[in-house]
Design a protein around this motif. Sequence first.
Motif, mmCIF file in Angstrom:
data_model
loop_
_atom_site.group_PDB
_atom_site.id
_atom_site.type_symbol
_atom_site.label_atom_id
_atom_site.label_comp_id
_atom_site.label_asym_id
_atom_site.label_seq_id
_atom_site.Cartn_x
_atom_site.Cartn_y
_atom_site.Cartn_z
ATOM 1 N N LEU A 16 52.059 40.321 32.010
ATOM 2 C CA LEU A 16 50.992 40.182 33.008
ATOM 3 C C LEU A 16 50.940 41.357 33.975
ATOM 4 O O LEU A 16 51.973 41.869 34.397
ATOM 5 C CB LEU A 16 51.195 38.901 33.818
ATOM 6 C CG LEU A 16 51.097 37.588 33.056
ATOM 7 C CD1 LEU A 16 51.407 36.424 33.990
ATOM 8 C CD2 LEU A 16 49.721 37.418 32.439
ATOM 9 N N PRO A 17 49.729 41.761 34.370
ATOM 10 C CA PRO A 17 49.603 42.742 35.449
ATOM 11 C C PRO A 17 50.231 42.182 36.732
ATOM 12 O O PRO A 17 50.354 40.963 36.898
ATOM 13 C CB PRO A 17 48.090 42.902 35.604
ATOM 14 C CG PRO A 17 47.520 42.487 34.289
ATOM 15 C CD PRO A 17 48.438 41.398 33.802
ATOM 16 N N GLN A 18 50.586 43.054 37.638
ATOM 17 C CA GLN A 18 51.364 42.679 38.827
ATOM 18 C C GLN A 18 50.766 41.525 39.632
ATOM 19 O O GLN A 18 51.473 40.575 39.960
ATOM 20 C CB GLN A 18 51.552 43.887 39.736
ATOM 21 C CG GLN A 18 52.363 43.563 40.971
ATOM 22 C CD GLN A 18 52.504 44.742 41.910
ATOM 23 O OE1 GLN A 18 51.860 45.758 41.757
ATOM 24 N NE2 GLN A 18 53.342 44.584 42.902
ATOM 25 N N MET A 19 49.496 41.573 39.967
ATOM 26 C CA MET A 19 48.933 40.526 40.826
ATOM 27 C C MET A 19 48.856 39.192 40.097
ATOM 28 O O MET A 19 49.127 38.157 40.684
ATOM 29 C CB MET A 19 47.561 40.932 41.360
ATOM 30 C CG MET A 19 47.103 40.064 42.494
ATOM 31 S SD MET A 19 48.305 40.116 43.856
ATOM 32 C CE MET A 19 47.627 38.879 44.903
ATOM 33 N N ARG A 20 48.514 39.207 38.818
ATOM 34 C CA ARG A 20 48.506 37.956 38.048
ATOM 35 C C ARG A 20 49.905 37.358 37.994
ATOM 36 O O ARG A 20 50.089 36.156 38.108
ATOM 37 C CB ARG A 20 48.012 38.214 36.623
ATOM 38 C CG ARG A 20 46.647 37.635 36.396
ATOM 39 C CD ARG A 20 46.237 37.803 34.975
ATOM 40 N NE ARG A 20 45.575 39.097 34.855
ATOM 41 C CZ ARG A 20 45.239 39.653 33.720
ATOM 42 N NH1 ARG A 20 45.482 39.070 32.580
ATOM 43 N NH2 ARG A 20 44.633 40.815 33.706
ATOM 44 N N ARG A 21 50.893 38.216 37.816
ATOM 45 C CA ARG A 21 52.297 37.775 37.776
ATOM 46 C C ARG A 21 52.682 37.139 39.114
ATOM 47 O O ARG A 21 53.280 36.075 39.154
ATOM 48 C CB ARG A 21 53.191 38.974 37.446
ATOM 49 C CG ARG A 21 54.665 38.624 37.374
ATOM 50 C CD ARG A 21 55.566 39.800 36.964
ATOM 51 N NE ARG A 21 55.107 41.114 37.366
ATOM 52 C CZ ARG A 21 54.728 42.065 36.525
ATOM 53 N NH1 ARG A 21 54.712 41.863 35.229
ATOM 54 N NH2 ARG A 21 54.346 43.238 36.986
ATOM 55 N N ARG A 22 52.307 37.786 40.221
ATOM 56 C CA ARG A 22 52.642 37.246 41.546
ATOM 57 C C ARG A 22 51.987 35.888 41.771
ATOM 58 O O ARG A 22 52.607 34.978 42.320
ATOM 59 C CB ARG A 22 52.214 38.226 42.642
ATOM 60 C CG ARG A 22 53.070 39.481 42.678
ATOM 61 C CD ARG A 22 52.648 40.424 43.781
ATOM 62 N NE ARG A 22 52.863 39.789 45.081
ATOM 63 C CZ ARG A 22 52.238 40.149 46.192
ATOM 64 N NH1 ARG A 22 51.360 41.124 46.180
ATOM 65 N NH2 ARG A 22 52.485 39.526 47.317
ATOM 66 N N VAL A 23 50.729 35.744 41.349
ATOM 67 C CA VAL A 23 50.015 34.477 41.507
ATOM 68 C C VAL A 23 50.691 33.392 40.667
ATOM 69 O O VAL A 23 50.941 32.283 41.149
ATOM 70 C CB VAL A 23 48.517 34.624 41.143
ATOM 71 C CG1 VAL A 23 47.843 33.273 41.015
ATOM 72 C CG2 VAL A 23 47.811 35.481 42.191
ATOM 73 N N LEU A 24 51.024 33.691 39.409
ATOM 74 C CA LEU A 24 51.673 32.706 38.548
ATOM 75 C C LEU A 24 53.027 32.287 39.106
ATOM 76 O O LEU A 24 53.357 31.096 39.136
ATOM 77 C CB LEU A 24 51.823 33.248 37.129
ATOM 78 C CG LEU A 24 52.473 32.304 36.113
ATOM 79 C CD1 LEU A 24 51.709 30.988 36.015
ATOM 80 C CD2 LEU A 24 52.571 32.979 34.750
ATOM 81 N N ILE A 25 53.805 33.227 39.573
ATOM 82 C CA ILE A 25 55.108 32.911 40.164
ATOM 83 C C ILE A 25 54.927 32.015 41.382
ATOM 84 O O ILE A 25 55.670 31.053 41.579
ATOM 85 C CB ILE A 25 55.878 34.201 40.520
ATOM 86 C CG1 ILE A 25 56.334 34.906 39.235
ATOM 87 C CG2 ILE A 25 57.070 33.906 41.429
ATOM 88 C CD1 ILE A 25 56.851 36.314 39.453
ATOM 89 N N GLN A 26 53.917 32.301 42.196
ATOM 90 C CA GLN A 26 53.692 31.498 43.404
ATOM 91 C C GLN A 26 53.232 30.087 43.057
ATOM 92 O O GLN A 26 53.692 29.119 43.661
ATOM 93 C CB GLN A 26 52.667 32.178 44.313
ATOM 94 C CG GLN A 26 52.584 31.566 45.680
ATOM 95 C CD GLN A 26 53.900 31.656 46.416
ATOM 96 O OE1 GLN A 26 54.475 32.714 46.568
ATOM 97 N NE2 GLN A 26 54.407 30.529 46.879
ATOM 98 N N ILE A 27 52.338 29.949 42.091
ATOM 99 C CA ILE A 27 51.905 28.610 41.667
ATOM 100 C C ILE A 27 53.115 27.827 41.172
ATOM 101 O O ILE A 27 53.301 26.661 41.518
ATOM 102 C CB ILE A 27 50.829 28.686 40.569
ATOM 103 C CG1 ILE A 27 49.556 29.322 41.109
ATOM 104 C CG2 ILE A 27 50.539 27.297 39.997
ATOM 105 C CD1 ILE A 27 48.551 29.700 40.018
#
Length: 87
Positions: A16-27
Amino acid sequence: MHENSLKTYREILDELPQMRRRVLIQIRALGKATIEETALALGKYPNQVSGRFSELREAGHIKQAGNKVVNGRTCAIWEPNATVNKA
């Protein structure tokens, strides 16, 4: 946790690109979250993360878990799909 589940989760994150990865980790960290809750946790505005929710949903990484009313508005609640949630 099963080693295969952890490996699958890491492989998903690596792709995943960085921002998608950050969003998934946060969810995943929140368990279930709205776009607004995730944006707040990441220090972003909802419009900065809403597109990532669409991308994650289309890729099958998250699914809608229901709705809730926030400030008089109905907001979708999102959660990781089973494979992502097991890691």
